[in-house]
Design an enzyme around this catalytic site. Structure first.
Site, PDB file in Angstrom:
ATOM      1  N   GLU A 126     -54.557 -60.245 -60.671  1.00 52.04           N
ATOM      2  CA  GLU A 126     -55.123 -59.223 -61.545  1.00 52.04           C
ATOM      3  C   GLU A 126     -54.794 -59.580 -62.992  1.00 52.04           C
ATOM      4  O   GLU A 126     -53.647 -59.886 -63.311  1.00 52.04           O
ATOM      5  CB  GLU A 126     -54.548 -57.835 -61.232  1.00 52.04           C
ATOM      6  N   HIS A 302     -45.261 -46.387 -57.293  1.00 45.49           N
ATOM      7  CA  HIS A 302     -46.541 -46.675 -57.960  1.00 45.49           C
ATOM      8  C   HIS A 302     -47.357 -47.698 -57.187  1.00 45.49           C
ATOM      9  O   HIS A 302     -48.546 -47.475 -56.909  1.00 45.49           O
ATOM     10  CB  HIS A 302     -46.265 -47.187 -59.378  1.00 45.49           C
ATOM     11  N   GLU A 303     -46.722 -48.819 -56.844  1.00 50.57           N
ATOM     12  CA  GLU A 303     -47.483 -49.874 -56.160  1.00 50.57           C
ATOM     13  C   GLU A 303     -47.894 -49.451 -54.758  1.00 50.57           C
ATOM     14  O   GLU A 303     -48.995 -49.789 -54.299  1.00 50.57           O
ATOM     15  CB  GLU A 303     -46.665 -51.160 -56.121  1.00 50.57           C
TER      16      GLU A 303
END
Length: 907
Positions: A126, A302-303
């Site tokens: 990403e 979060h991940e």
């Protein structure tokens, strides 16, 4: 200057891909110097497309050969390569494409695509890293199912990982072995990942809500295994929370986390195989602080939460980045707040204490927002949370997309309420699971599920800048009414200042208010008439739908003149302009039921004094301070009803960067002088109180270390009180700090003492600073702290940082080490960075020149440290501009760095 003109990409020019990809089969023969990658993918023509050619993307990705339906293609005859695009004009409606590329992972210092770190292989795809691995339609709206075969030396790389589920593994001739992985869910190429190396693993399992057993694995280097348990605990807590709060279940047979020290980001949510920077996964009391433990919990959450908000439903294009990031930051902030509240409730059985724990996290989130995103909103790189254009997407992994994006989601949650918000989430997944969609799709789901009109609210996605809300109130004693008048305006910023930009329109702002009576208690609220179309009552707090440039809200049945409590809980990311007296703010500190606004009132009192002192320092006038803050600080220190963590927030003066944002012209030296003077003024007045409080906090029976919020709050307050006490000049404080450093049984206490000494009494810090390095010389993350605390110290100047940059332990190749020293100096030591001789800017330019050749993404982020140069005092402005122009003239400047420098000079 650059000879090539940077290409600007516009959101309005989006076109669907000409071909869709159904399946991808990849084979890797891993070798540090020469890795062969064989990729086969099936394509079919997209009926929604307006183009017919197949376009593949590649960057620094040597092509060995390419074929379509078994026919080997020849460049010039069958395809052409222009820049990063490989175009095949003549394509059948369906086809099988095979591509072979040759990579050199050991030479890949950008840490994008496939690279080697400490003998292991990792990927980062990403946003556009996959095109560094193979030629492929590398765009987020092309989603496919992947099967991956990894082959490597069995001894050097015993661990072979990729996305999804392991379906086959075994030995190969010549001491090699293989592993075959299959991801059952379609994903865009940016979520592809592989890891190969010599790693240890911590394993556990969890049974999901539906009764399925899942394997959980955390991979680290062997010496780090004892520091992996907290990440595992956080992962399990994340899985449970997502099931309970959002009804979302882990959808793979296993979930893996891998830690790597050379990593540009904090972590990456690759489907089922999250790759983390070691700083965001390793935690142990001996080597990490309470803040590190909190960060690991938040980043792991979060991940993992991306598994649904980002992976199962992803972005149609990179302009929609906040669709996944803003939403997931909101989710991880709520997760951390819920975890803190639950821990405090379990420890104390006190709902008020649990609410205070949530407030402490909210205060921290808002402080970070103001220190980074509000600053970004006022600079040349300002952009809406959904940008309309960019030159390099790497430059839009910003505080605006993430933190402000989270605030935009939070405002929708506030407007809809928990029940309707969850219905909106359910509808979002029901409509779009397995799709690449837009921000408009998300707001449409929220609106359709709730019945709340979000048409005007969508302006938060398209308009940049931080709105300013001016508030004024009038009390009518005869009518028993209180009228609150709100005005909003938002200046054009960044690209909005260029010719042809449209005029800005009023935002839809959820504005939470309360009224405090003379007795210090909240008044019951009743809004007159139909001033607002939609209100949501929460006991004695009302959320106003503030939609116009100016609106008046009248409250009835108000028996006494109230003190308004405005923007409770920071219900919108705005700057509040409210002319309250010192007496009113002090009353609010003492009585406001909204913990955020109590802390906010203290910040306002501190900011007023700091701004006055800064003006006097800049003019060369003597500095004087009143007794208001020392008196309030004394009351706070003595108030046993306040939690330690909340006391810490109340006692924290506004940071230098936020003081600078309140000034038309930045004078970092004057700001530093003013802030240090006020700290020493408070400390001198409270010397005995500070000594007594420190001894109470540090004394008593030693407790086993725990990162829980109650224990962490006590340690935070202990360190803050110690720092104030040192600033009082008391020799006993120095002895106490040295004793705390020596006797500490955890990193929070040891680093807290060392940081206070380095910052306040540097002569006394020399021996412990040398001891600290010797103790932790072999621990990279701890040595990062050693660099950072020196770079950010009050006395540190460019010459000191240059000396540290020549230290044997410093390298520009590791992002963590570079950020610790260079970002630590520029961001946490503005008086040193903005020195009158311009040496800070020369250091910045020299470092950019070296770093851009190694790692363009980190170089571009470093370039942004100077994007507010126009705000500097005239003499500094000249030197800053010269440094920027020097960088702009560098030959071969990377695209991301060139975009930042170009906008900094032109907007």
């Amino acid at each position: 200057m650059r000879t090539d003109t940077p290409v600007t990409i516009y959101r309005k020019d989006y076109t669907p891909p000409a071909f869709l990809v159904d399946t991808v089969d990849m084979g890797f023969d891993l070798d540090a110097r020469k890795t062969l990658v064989a990729t086969q993918f099936t394509v079919r023509r997209n009926p929604a497309a307006r183009t017919t050619a197949l376009v593949l993307h590649g960057r620094e990705c040597p092509l060995v050969w390419i074929e379509v339906n078994g026919k080997r293609l020849k460049e010039g005859r069958d395809f052409k390569i222009e820049g990063e695009d490989l175009t095949i004009a003549e394509m059948p409606d369906t086809a099988t494409v095979r591509v072979v590329t040759k990579l050199a992972p050991a030479k890949n210092s950008s840490l994008m695509g496939l690279y080697e770190s400490r003998g292991n292989f990792f990927t980062q795809c990403e946003a556009e890293g996959f095109r560094r691995i193979t030629w492929f339609p590398d765009r987020p709206d092309v989603m496919a199912k992947y099967t991956v075969m990894l082959r490597a030396d069995r001894k050097a790389h015993p661990v072979l990982l990729s996305n999804g589920n392991l379906i086959e593994s075994g030995k190969l001739p010549g001491g090699r072995h293989y592993a075959k992985w299959e991801d059952p869910f379609p994903k865009p190429s940016y979520l592809f990942a592989l890891v190969a190396g010599k790693l240890a693993v911590l394993e556990d399992s969890i049974k999901t809500a539906s009764g399925k057993k899942k394997l959980l694995q955390v991979y680290v280097e062997k010496q780090d295994l004892k520091r992996a348990q907290w990440a595992m605990d956080s992962l399990k807590a994340s899985i449970r929370w997502d099931e309970q709060r959002f009804g979302l279940e882990l959808d793979l047979e296993r979930f893996m986390i891998v830690a790597v020290s050379d990593f540009n980001m904090g972590a990456m949510e690759n489907k089922g195989l999250n790759i983390f920077n070691t700083s965001a996964v390793l935690a142990h009391k001996d080597t990490q602080t309470d803040d590190d433990f909190a960060r690991v919990e938040a980043v792991v959450g979060h991940e993992y939460f991306h598994n649904w908000t980002g992976n199962r439903v992803t972005c149609r294009d990179w302009f929609q980045l906040t669709l996944k990031e803003g939403l997931t930051v909101f989710r991880d902030q709520e997760f951390s707040a819920d975890m803190a509240a639950q821990a405090v409730l379990a420890a104390k059985g006190d709902a008020r204490a649990a609410a205070s724990a949530r407030a402490v996290l909210r205060i921290g989130n808002v402080m970070d927002l103001r220190a980074s995103q509000f600053v970004e909103d006022a600079g040349p790189m300002a952009h809406p949370i959904r940008p309309d254009s960019f030159q390099d997407i790497a430059n839009f992994y910003t505080a605006t997309v993430y933190e402000k994006g989270s605030e935009v989601i939070r405002m929708q949650h506030t407007l809809l309420g928990e029940e309707k918000f969850l219905k909106g989430m359910d509808l979002y997944f029901a409509r779009h699971d397995g799709q690449a969609v837009t921000c408009d799709d998300f707001t449409a789901a929220m609106q359709d599920a709730s019945g709340v009109d979000l048409t005007q609210f969508r302006r938060w996605y398209s308009q940049a800048g931080t709105p300013v809300v001016e508030a004024g109130g009038e009390y009518d004693a005869a009518a028993h009414t209180y009228t609150l008048t709100l005005k909003q305006h938002c200046a054009k910023v960044g690209v909005e200042t260029l010719p042809g930009a449209p005029e800005k329109l009023p935002f839809h702002i959820p504005f939470a208010v309360g009224l405090i009576g003379p007795d210090g208690h909240d008044m019951p609220l009743q809004l007159s008439g139909s001033t607002t179309a939609d209100t949501h009552t929460h006991a004695t707090t009302l959320v106003l739908d503030f939609r116009e440039a100016e609106q008046r809200f009248t409250f009835v049945n108000v028996p006494h003149a109230p003190l308004p409590s405005l923007l409770r809980g920071f219900s919108a990311p705005v700057t509040l302009s409210w002319d309250a007296s010192d007496e009113q703010l002090a009353f609010q500190v003492a009585h406001d039921s909204d913990a955020f606004n109590r802390a906010e009132a203290m910040q306002r009192l501190g900011m007023r004094r700091l701004l006055k002192l800064t003006q006097r320092a800049a003019a060369g006038q003597p500095l004087e301070a009143d007794a208001v803050l020392p008196e309030l600080f004394a009351k706070i220190l003595a108030d046993d009803s306040l939690d330690a963590a909340f006391k810490t927030e109340l006692l924290m003066l506004p940071p230098e960067v936020m003081i600078g944002e309140q000034m038309d012209e930045l004078d970092a030296t004057a700001i530093r002088a003013a802030r240090v003077f006020l700290i020493k003024h408070i400390a001198s007045a409270l010397k005995k109180d500070l000594a007594r409080t420190y001894r109470q906090l540090a004394g008593g029976k030693a407790r086993a270390y725990s990162p829980d919020p109650v224990s962490a709050g006590r340690r935070a307050l202990t360190n803050m009180v110690l720092a104030y006490w040192l600033d009082s000049g008391d020799a006993d404080a120095v002895k106490a700090a040295l004793a705390q450093y020596k006797q500490a049984d955890n990193m929070t206490a040891r680093l807290g003492a060392l940081a206070a000494l380095v910052n306040i009494v540097p002569d006394a810090a020399e021996k412990p600073l040398a001891d600290f390095y010797k103790r932790y010389e072999d621990n990279a993350l701890v040595i990062d702290k050693w660099f950072r605390l020196q770079a950010s110290a009050r006395s540190t100047r460019s010459r000191d940082v240059l000396k540290l940059a020549r230290h044997k332990a410093f390298t520009l190749k590791n992002p963590n080490r570079m950020r610790a020293l260079v970002f630590g100096f520029a961001m946490s030591n503005p008086a040193g960075f903005h020195a009158a001789d311009g040496s800070g800017y020369a250091f910045w330019a020299d470092t950019i020149e070296k770093l851009d050749r190694i790692n363009p993404e980190i170089a571009a982020r470093m370039a942004r440290l100077m994007d507010r140069w126009r705000k500097l005092a005239p003499a500094l402005r000249v030197q800053a501009e010269a440094a920027l122009k020097r960088v702009a003239q560098l030959k071969g400047l990377s695209k991301p760095t060139a975009e930042v420098i170009g906008k900094s000079l032109s907007i």
